[in-house]
Motif scaffolding. Structure first.
Motif, PDB file in Angstrom:
ATOM      1  N   THR A   1       8.603   7.119  -6.306  1.00  0.00           N
ATOM      2  CA  THR A   1       8.637   5.861  -5.556  1.00  0.00           C
ATOM      3  C   THR A   1       9.812   5.002  -6.006  1.00  0.00           C
TER       4      THR A   1
ATOM      5  N   GLU B   1      -5.995  13.173 -10.403  1.00  0.00           N
ATOM      6  CA  GLU B   1      -5.826  11.749 -10.117  1.00  0.00           C
ATOM      7  C   GLU B   1      -6.208  10.904 -11.332  1.00  0.00           C
TER       8      GLU B   1
ATOM      9  N   TYR C   1       0.872  -1.170   0.000  1.00  0.00           N
ATOM     10  CA  TYR C   1       0.000   0.000   0.000  1.00  0.00           C
ATOM     11  C   TYR C   1       0.905   1.215   0.000  1.00  0.00           C
ATOM     12  N   VAL C   2       1.094   1.789  -1.179  1.00  0.00           N
ATOM     13  CA  VAL C   2       2.193   2.735  -1.389  1.00  0.00           C
ATOM     14  C   VAL C   2       1.723   3.920  -2.226  1.00  0.00           C
ATOM     15  N   GLN C   3       2.614   4.907  -2.353  1.00  0.00           N
ATOM     16  CA  GLN C   3       2.303   6.125  -3.095  1.00  0.00           C
ATOM     17  C   GLN C   3       2.299   5.893  -4.598  1.00  0.00           C
ATOM     18  N   GLY C   4       3.319   5.229  -5.091  1.00  0.00           N
ATOM     19  CA  GLY C   4       3.469   5.016  -6.527  1.00  0.00           C
ATOM     20  C   GLY C   4       3.852   3.587  -6.838  1.00  0.00           C
TER      21      GLY C   4
ATOM     22  N   LYS D   1       1.981   1.395  -7.857  1.00  0.00           N
ATOM     23  CA  LYS D   1       0.962   0.584  -7.196  1.00  0.00           C
ATOM     24  C   LYS D   1       0.670  -0.709  -7.944  1.00  0.00           C
TER      25      LYS D   1
ATOM     26  N   ARG E   1       0.237   9.984 -12.414  1.00  0.00           N
ATOM     27  CA  ARG E   1       0.699   8.641 -12.088  1.00  0.00           C
ATOM     28  C   ARG E   1       2.212   8.515 -12.263  1.00  0.00           C
TER      29      ARG E   1
ATOM     30  N   ARG F   1       4.128  10.111  -9.348  1.00  0.00           N
ATOM     31  CA  ARG F   1       4.155   9.237  -8.171  1.00  0.00           C
ATOM     32  C   ARG F   1       5.104   8.057  -8.380  1.00  0.00           C
TER      33      ARG F   1
END
Length: 377
Positions: A348, A335, A174-177, A179, A341, A344
């Motif tokens: 990450t 978003e 469960y992360v910022q980028g 995903k 995207r 992010r």
């Protein structure tokens, strides 16, 4: 795969792993096994071809690019460096259709027993594990409670390849980028791994494959992947903001973004910086490749040059991404947009220790003569 990957990007994020249509097309197109030795269904590409492939994958979508630098090198390593019995179990038995993911840092311990190891450990960020049949896991062999040493101050480190059903996954992604990469946490407790299903982490002695990459070992190939990932995501942002500039009008400014001199200067600078970083990566990695093809050794300096190129390309790509994000204004914070995207994803992916400042310092110590070598390069 561009249209498919772009159309499935949001679904991959929702699933927190690549969607099934993307994975299936990786197999159908030959991409998933392309980097393998010929004996494992691959084409043994040059490093330049690997880099171009990874850049394209990351341009399409950051998570797709990250899977490229996770699954493809993992299968490459297992197919290249496992002894014949391990190769037969993983690849021949499965008609070469075997995806491999995981983390190779030695977070486990393998108690030496007859014929192999009793492995226990816990690993984080096992990228690409959601659709992998075998899971890589780095470990320290333990003989009567003691580490084995390959030279003064350097312990033996190996990688085990575990059937998926032997692994306990605890997710945690469960992360910022990034995903959509299925980079799950996992663990095992006292699982027997036969010797033939393990390989030395830093080996450069291939059992199969004739490309220079097979004689470089996993570290340079992984470095090329990280550089390419960052370059690919940054290029997607530069391309997208360039396209956006023709129609984008910022509040209180009647002119389009493209007509603003400050944007023009920023675009020229960052596209040039991106191109320069890409050329540095190609220069460092193809120089090492040429040296090996000529029969020369992969010297510590050549390895240092490749790792520094990867760090520099990552830093440059991140700066390009930040500029594109700011230049795009509110478009880049919507978003689900590609710009949002990608921003992010790059922030990450570039947190990874493999392209940290410590790597640059280790390389500089070799250039300066402070250290003869750093085994991790």
């Amino acid at each position: 795969m561009r249209d498919l990957v772009r159309s499935e990007a949001a679904e991959s994020e929702r699933l927190r792993t690549l969607s099934a249509p993307i994975v299936e097309e990786m197999w159908a197109s030959g991409l998933m096994s392309a980097f393998n030795p010929v004996a494992a269904g691959g084409v043994e590409p040059s490093l330049a071809e690997m880099i171009e492939t990874w850049i394209e994958m990351a341009w399409q979508d950051g998570s797709f690019g990250w899977i490229g630098i996770a699954n493809l090198p993992s299968a490459f390593a297992a197919a290249t460096y496992l002894p014949d019995e391990g190769f037969a179990e993983l690849f021949t038995r499965n008609d070469n259709r075997v995806a491999i993911g995981g983390q190779y840092f030695p977070n486990g311990q393998g108690v030496v027993v007859d014929g192999g190891y009793r492995l226990s450990g816990a690993w984080n960020f096992g990228s690409g594990t959601a659709h992998s049949a075998y899971i890589g896991a780095g470990f320290f062999p333990m003989d009567n409670g003691e580490m084995r040493w390959v030279s003064e101050g350097i312990p033996e480190m190996r990688v085990a390849f575990l059937p998926r059903e032997q692994v306990t996954f605890t997710d945690g992604w469960y992360v910022q980028g990034l995903k959509g990469t299925g980079s799950y946490d996992y663990n095992v407790t006292d699982v027997f791994v036969p010797e033939y299903r393990t390989m030395p982490l830093f080996t450069r002695e291939p059992f199969r494959g004739t490309s220079a990459a097979s004689r470089m070992g996993l570290m340079p190939v992984t470095a090329a992947g990280h550089a390419s990932f960052a370059l690919g995501v940054a290029k997607s942002m530069l391309d997208d903001v360039e396209e956006l500039a023709a129609t984008k009008v910022r509040m209180s400014d009647m002119a389009t973004l493209a007509s603003r001199p400050t944007f023009q200067k920023g675009l020229a600078h960052h596209v040039a910086a991106w191109r320069a970083a890409r050329l540095l990566v190609f220069d460092a990695f193809t120089a090492a490749e040429a040296a090996l093809d000529a029969g020369d050794e992969l010297t510590p300096r050549l390895r240092a040059d490749m790792r520094v190129a990867a760090v520099y390309a990552t830093d440059t790509a991140r700066a390009c991404a930040e500029w594109a994000h700011l230049a795009a204004g509110t478009t880049s914070i919507r978003e689900g947009s590609r710009l949002e995207r990608a921003f992010r994803d790059i922030y990450t992916g570039t947190q990874h220790a493999f392209i940290s400042e410590k790597v640059a310092m280790d390389a500089a110590q070799i250039w300066l003569g402070i250290a003869e070598d750093h085994f991790g390069l």
